[in-house]
Design an enzyme around this catalytic site. Structure first.
Site, short mmCIF file in Angstrom:
data_model
loop_
_atom_site.label_atom_id
_atom_site.label_comp_id
_atom_site.label_asym_id
_atom_site.label_seq_id
_atom_site.Cartn_x
_atom_site.Cartn_y
_atom_site.Cartn_z
N CYS A 109 0.98 -1.04 -0.33
CA CYS A 109 -0.35 0.09 0.07
C CYS A 109 0.83 1.24 -0.11
O CYS A 109 1.37 1.55 -0.79
CB CYS A 109 -1.18 0.13 1.02
SG CYS A 109 -0.17 -0.47 2.65
N ARG A 128 -1.92 -0.60 5.49
CA ARG A 128 -3.25 -1.64 4.65
C ARG A 128 -3.35 -2.62 4.69
O ARG A 128 -3.90 -3.88 4.68
CB ARG A 128 -3.71 -0.36 3.84
CG ARG A 128 -4.72 0.69 4.82
CD ARG A 128 -4.61 2.00 3.29
NE ARG A 128 -3.36 2.74 2.56
CZ ARG A 128 -3.86 2.98 1.79
NH1 ARG A 128 -4.43 4.29 1.63
NH2 ARG A 128 -2.29 4.09 1.27
#
Lengths: 151, 292
Positions: free
Chosen positions: B250, B255
């Site tokens: 990410c 994430r």
């Protein structure tokens, strides 16, 4: 860091933070977060009238009002912030700036050194990355004061 | 069995998730904390959120302050990790349950770092902090004081679940999952929407990466989607298979920890690595190939 002194109320807060342990710094920051005043009615529900500070991890909105007066020394600055309860660090930063700068003259606010957020010893308690948010808030506040007192 | 238990039992590694109901029962039974108990940790993006109120018995772990080395751009070493764990009363065999804000991004990130050190029994609270709060369950500002225990200094074994930039270069042509927002993937945005410009010099994505934003794996309440729904996204739509060698990335690896958890523990993929350098490294690297 520059040698420019902080205005007295902000200097006092900075001293409280600097002399505290890391755990205590977080407790102090939490108090500022808890005590951040809500928006007055004329702004509540009108976030579009406020400036959004994108550099904060969580959305923060702020605006500045500058009172009338003959010179920058007579014109009183009022600060207004809005940040959600899920963003206590951002609220805490806003709370520090509110207590340290609200009610000062435009001249005093404009004289606040840009590196003021680095003088609280907060980097090791919250990480330098997160301090960017406070730097950005101070920058926006000074810019708004400058705009509102220009001409 | 509740609907949530049924959902969890269908995952490849159901022991990796607990429900808010289960956690509330453990708290009521006095099983949180103590030498033989479960250690509950809160891992948030906001460094002060724990202090505003946390699940009773929970201790705080901060991704930046506790898990990252302050000097080297890397995670802490085995000795420091042992201190972080021991100070929280965590032994090598302790069951650790982690939860946090932002749909458990930082909780999944902490779980992934714990896995680098081979801590066996570490689980997520499905739905994280938001679901607990939405169910009007108890929060407290009272911080527990755990008795320190000895945690053995354990080597960090990065290779199986962590990819570095050179690994990704060697991996080009094999499955890559970009879990950022569509705007970041296309190169329109150099940062997350609503987030600071923690900038990269260029926008775009690693060549060949599939765009599967992390949030597609989560329900509105922050809990994970059912195995069936996840398979529809990652297997049917994206054509990934559990035997594939996959790298997820990410912006800074938080994430993608969420997606790493989904692929590894919920869908049973055997070889998923998280590229924590992610776009802040790749997008700034001289001559690293990109696509827009």
């Amino acid at each position: 860091m520059s040698d420019t002194p902080l205005p007295a109320p902000l200097a006092e807060i900075a001293e409280d933070f600097r002399s505290a342990s890391n755990d205590l710094k977080l407790q102090l920051l939490l108090e500022f977060s808890d005590d951040l005043p809500g928006l007055p009615e004329r702004y509540a529900g009108h976030l579009e009238q406020l400036e959004r500070v994108d550099e904060c991890q969580s959305p923060l909105f702020l605006t500045v009002e500058v009172g009338d007066g003959g010179s920058l020394d007579d014109r009183v600055v009022s600060l207004f912030f809005d940040a959600p309860p899920e963003a206590p660090t951002t609220r805490g930063f806003a709370g520090i700036l509110h207590e340290g700068l609200d009610g000062l003259s435009a001249a005093e606010v404009l004289a606040v050194p840009d590196d003021a957020p680095m003088r609280f010893g907060l980097a090791e308690a919250v990480s330098p990355l997160r301090l960017r948010g406070m730097v950005a808030m101070l920058g926006r506040i000074k810019r708004q004061v400058r705009t509102r007192t220009a001409g | 069995m509740s609907a949530e238990d049924t959902k969890i039992s269908a995952y490849a590694h159901p022991e990796r998730l607990v429900t808010t109901e289960w956690l509330a029962d453990q708290i009521a039974a006095g099983r949180i904390g103590g030498p033989d108990g479960i250690v509950l940790l809160e891992s948030d993006e906001d460094v002060l959120l724990y202090e505003t109120g946390h699940i009773p018995g929970a201790l705080k772990i901060d991704w930046h302050i506790d898990l990252n080395d302050p000097v080297t751009r890397d995670y802490v070493d085995g000795a420091r990790f042992a201190e972080v764990m021991g100070a929280r009363g965590i032994g090598r065999d302790t069951t650790v349950v982690i939860y946090g804000d932002k749909s458990n991004w930082w909780a999944a990130y902490a779980l992934w770092v714990f896995s680098l050190f081979g801590h066996e029994d570490v689980r997520l609270l499905d739905g994280g902090r938001a679901k607990w709060v939405a169910e009007s369950r108890e929060l407290t500002r009272e911080a527990p004081s755990p008795s320190a225990v000895d945690y053995p200094v354990s080597d960090r074994d990065d290779a199986p679940i962590r990819a570095f930039k050179d690994d990704v270069l060697a991996h080009l042509g094999k499955p890559l999952v970009d879990v950022r927002s569509p705007g970041e993937y296309s190169g329109e945005l150099l940062h997350m929407p609503d987030y600071p410009q923690e900038g990269a010099m260029r926008g775009g994505h690693i060549p060949g990466a599939k765009s599967v934003p992390w949030a597609r794996a989560a329900n509105e309440d922050g809990s994970f989607k059912s195995r069936e729904d996840l398979e529809a996204i990652y297997l049917e739509e994206q054509g990934l298979a559990p035997a594939d060698d996959v790298v997820a990335y990410c912006r800074i690896g938080e994430r993608s920890s969420h997606t790493w958890f989904v692929l590894t523990h919920l869908l049973g993929f055997e070889s998923v690595r998280n590229y924590d350098g992610s776009w802040t490294e790749w997008g700034n690297s001289v001559r690293a190939p990109i696509e827009r």
